[in-house]
Design a protein around this motif. Structure first.
Motif, PDB file in Angstrom:
ATOM      1  N   MET A  34       0.856  -1.165   0.000  1.00 32.53           N
ATOM      2  CA  MET A  34       0.000   0.000   0.000  1.00 32.53           C
ATOM      3  C   MET A  34       0.906   1.233   0.000  1.00 32.53           C
ATOM      4  N   ASP A  35       0.657   2.149  -0.950  1.00 32.51           N
ATOM      5  CA  ASP A  35       1.498   3.350  -0.987  1.00 32.51           C
ATOM      6  C   ASP A  35       1.125   4.287   0.168  1.00 32.51           C
ATOM      7  N   GLU A  36       1.977   5.226   0.456  1.00 35.64           N
ATOM      8  CA  GLU A  36       1.824   6.102   1.612  1.00 35.64           C
ATOM      9  C   GLU A  36       0.545   6.938   1.544  1.00 35.64           C
ATOM     10  N   ASN A  37       0.205   7.479   0.366  1.00 33.61           N
ATOM     11  CA  ASN A  37      -1.014   8.285   0.255  1.00 33.61           C
ATOM     12  C   ASN A  37      -2.266   7.453   0.503  1.00 33.61           C
ATOM     13  N   LEU A  38      -2.282   6.232  -0.014  1.00 31.20           N
ATOM     14  CA  LEU A  38      -3.427   5.358   0.218  1.00 31.20           C
ATOM     15  C   LEU A  38      -3.522   5.001   1.703  1.00 31.20           C
ATOM     16  N   ARG A  39      -2.403   4.700   2.327  1.00 31.72           N
ATOM     17  CA  ARG A  39      -2.395   4.373   3.754  1.00 31.72           C
ATOM     18  C   ARG A  39      -2.948   5.543   4.565  1.00 31.72           C
ATOM     19  N   ARG A  40      -2.490   6.758   4.232  1.00 37.18           N
ATOM     20  CA  ARG A  40      -2.972   7.945   4.949  1.00 37.18           C
ATOM     21  C   ARG A  40      -4.466   8.168   4.723  1.00 37.18           C
ATOM     22  N   THR A  41      -4.940   7.956   3.500  1.00 40.41           N
ATOM     23  CA  THR A  41      -6.360   8.125   3.179  1.00 40.41           C
ATOM     24  C   THR A  41      -7.212   7.139   3.963  1.00 40.41           C
ATOM     25  N   VAL A  42      -6.802   5.874   3.944  1.00 41.02           N
ATOM     26  CA  VAL A  42      -7.554   4.840   4.665  1.00 41.02           C
ATOM     27  C   VAL A  42      -7.538   5.127   6.169  1.00 41.02           C
ATOM     28  N   ASP A  43      -6.393   5.532   6.695  1.00 41.61           N
ATOM     29  CA  ASP A  43      -6.296   5.842   8.119  1.00 41.61           C
ATOM     30  C   ASP A  43      -7.184   7.027   8.480  1.00 41.61           C
ATOM     31  N   ALA A  44      -7.155   8.077   7.677  1.00 44.97           N
ATOM     32  CA  ALA A  44      -7.976   9.257   7.951  1.00 44.97           C
ATOM     33  C   ALA A  44      -9.462   8.912   7.877  1.00 44.97           C
ATOM     34  N   TYR A  45      -9.832   8.131   6.886  1.00 46.75           N
ATOM     35  CA  TYR A  45     -11.230   7.727   6.757  1.00 46.75           C
ATOM     36  C   TYR A  45     -11.649   6.887   7.967  1.00 46.75           C
ATOM     37  N   ARG A  46     -10.804   5.963   8.378  1.00 48.17           N
ATOM     38  CA  ARG A  46     -11.114   5.110   9.525  1.00 48.17           C
ATOM     39  C   ARG A  46     -11.312   5.944  10.783  1.00 48.17           C
ATOM     40  N   ARG A  47     -10.414   6.929  11.011  1.00 49.27           N
ATOM     41  CA  ARG A  47     -10.545   7.786  12.191  1.00 49.27           C
ATOM     42  C   ARG A  47     -11.840   8.589  12.151  1.00 49.27           C
ATOM     43  N   LEU A  48     -12.163   9.138  10.993  1.00 51.41           N
ATOM     44  CA  LEU A  48     -13.384   9.929  10.853  1.00 51.41           C
ATOM     45  C   LEU A  48     -14.627   9.045  11.032  1.00 51.41           C
ATOM     46  N   ALA A  49     -14.653   7.899  10.377  1.00 51.66           N
ATOM     47  CA  ALA A  49     -15.809   6.998  10.480  1.00 51.66           C
ATOM     48  C   ALA A  49     -15.988   6.505  11.910  1.00 51.66           C
ATOM     49  N   THR A  50     -14.893   6.158  12.559  1.00 49.00           N
ATOM     50  CA  THR A  50     -14.974   5.703  13.950  1.00 49.00           C
ATOM     51  C   THR A  50     -15.538   6.796  14.837  1.00 49.00           C
ATOM     52  N   SER A  51     -15.046   8.012  14.656  1.00 48.03           N
ATOM     53  CA  SER A  51     -15.524   9.134  15.462  1.00 48.03           C
ATOM     54  C   SER A  51     -17.003   9.417  15.204  1.00 48.03           C
ATOM     55  N   MET A  52     -17.407   9.406  13.955  1.00 53.64           N
ATOM     56  CA  MET A  52     -18.796   9.722  13.610  1.00 53.64           C
ATOM     57  C   MET A  52     -19.757   8.602  14.015  1.00 53.64           C
ATOM     58  N   ASN A  53     -19.275   7.365  14.107  1.00 49.74           N
ATOM     59  CA  ASN A  53     -20.147   6.232  14.413  1.00 49.74           C
ATOM     60  C   ASN A  53     -20.181   5.864  15.888  1.00 49.74           C
ATOM     61  N   ARG A  54     -19.476   6.584  16.718  1.00 50.90           N
ATOM     62  CA  ARG A  54     -19.525   6.319  18.157  1.00 50.90           C
ATOM     63  C   ARG A  54     -20.924   6.585  18.685  1.00 50.90           C
ATOM     64  N   ALA A  55     -21.342   5.779  19.643  1.00 51.48           N
ATOM     65  CA  ALA A  55     -22.666   5.957  20.239  1.00 51.48           C
ATOM     66  C   ALA A  55     -22.796   7.349  20.859  1.00 51.48           C
ATOM     67  N   LYS A  56     -21.750   7.816  21.519  1.00 53.62           N
ATOM     68  CA  LYS A  56     -21.801   9.148  22.136  1.00 53.62           C
ATOM     69  C   LYS A  56     -21.982  10.239  21.087  1.00 53.62           C
ATOM     70  N   THR A  57     -21.357  10.078  19.932  1.00 56.51           N
ATOM     71  CA  THR A  57     -21.506  11.056  18.852  1.00 56.51           C
ATOM     72  C   THR A  57     -22.958  11.087  18.390  1.00 56.51           C
ATOM     73  N   HIS A  58     -23.558   9.908  18.224  1.00 59.09           N
ATOM     74  CA  HIS A  58     -24.957   9.847  17.804  1.00 59.09           C
ATOM     75  C   HIS A  58     -25.855  10.485  18.865  1.00 59.09           C
ATOM     76  N   GLU A  59     -25.572  10.219  20.130  1.00 61.35           N
ATOM     77  CA  GLU A  59     -26.365  10.828  21.203  1.00 61.35           C
ATOM     78  C   GLU A  59     -26.266  12.353  21.156  1.00 61.35           C
ATOM     79  N   ARG A  60     -25.057  12.878  20.925  1.00 61.85           N
ATOM     80  CA  ARG A  60     -24.885  14.337  20.835  1.00 61.85           C
ATOM     81  C   ARG A  60     -25.621  14.897  19.626  1.00 61.85           C
ATOM     82  N   LEU A  61     -25.600  14.160  18.515  1.00 59.42           N
ATOM     83  CA  LEU A  61     -26.297  14.603  17.303  1.00 59.42           C
ATOM     84  C   LEU A  61     -27.795  14.703  17.555  1.00 59.42           C
ATOM     85  N   THR A  62     -28.385  13.644  18.092  1.00 64.85           N
ATOM     86  CA  THR A  62     -29.833  13.657  18.297  1.00 64.85           C
ATOM     87  C   THR A  62     -30.225  14.650  19.395  1.00 64.85           C
TER      88      THR A  62
END
Length: 159
Positions: A1-29
């Motif tokens: 995996m090239d460095e840009n792809l690794r960074r993209t996947v890592d950034a997406y994973r961090r964002l998705a994890t943060s947005m999908n946390r139960a506490k995040t959903h509770e704050r949203l609603t």
């Protein structure tokens, strides 16, 4: 995996994890002033985005889940008065799911709350940076959804 792809996947994973946390959903609603489960919000916003009543199968396809999952949540949303069943104009034997006025307001409130988070996070970004992000996110979403849909279709046809 090239460095840009690794960074993209890592950034997406961090964002998705943060947005999908139960506490995040509770704050949203909480910010939206509604009490809804995550799948309920997804269904309401999907109907809002569609701009018209949809069959259960179309909602499930859009959310990339199985129809029985959507059926259970739609039944609960219907009991709460957030959606209603309407006759399918193309097939009088079938039903579509429509937002009620209250359901539309709940979907808009959730969308507004999420948009405010993004607005705050991007406050220091220039307009060209925001435009580039929007362009690339559209491209990533389109390409990833097409890729995953193709994989799902090839997996189901191989059975």
């Amino acid at each position: 995996m090239d460095e840009n792809l690794r960074r993209t996947v890592d950034a997406y994973r961090r964002l998705a994890t943060s947005m999908n946390r139960a506490k995040t959903h509770e704050r949203l609603t909480e910010a939206a002033g509604v009490r809804l489960d995550r799948p309920d919000v997804q269904i309401l916003v999907d109907l809002l985005d569609a701009g018209e009543p949809r069959r259960i199968g179309k909602i499930a396809e859009s959310l990339q889940v199985e129809s029985p999952h959507v059926t259970r949540h739609v039944a609960a949303l219907e009991r709460r008065g957030l959606v209603e069943r309407v006759r399918d104009p193309d097939d009088g034997r079938a039903w579509r799911i429509a937002l009620t006025e209250e359901g539309g307001q709940a979907a808009l409130a959730c969308r507004r709350a999420a948009s405010q988070w993004f607005e705050a996070a991007l406050a220091g970004w220039s307009e060209p940076e925001r435009a580039e992000l929007a362009r690339l996110m559209d491209k990533l979403a389109d390409d990833m959804c097409a890729h995953l849909k193709g994989q799902m279709e090839s997996t189901s046809s191989a059975r």
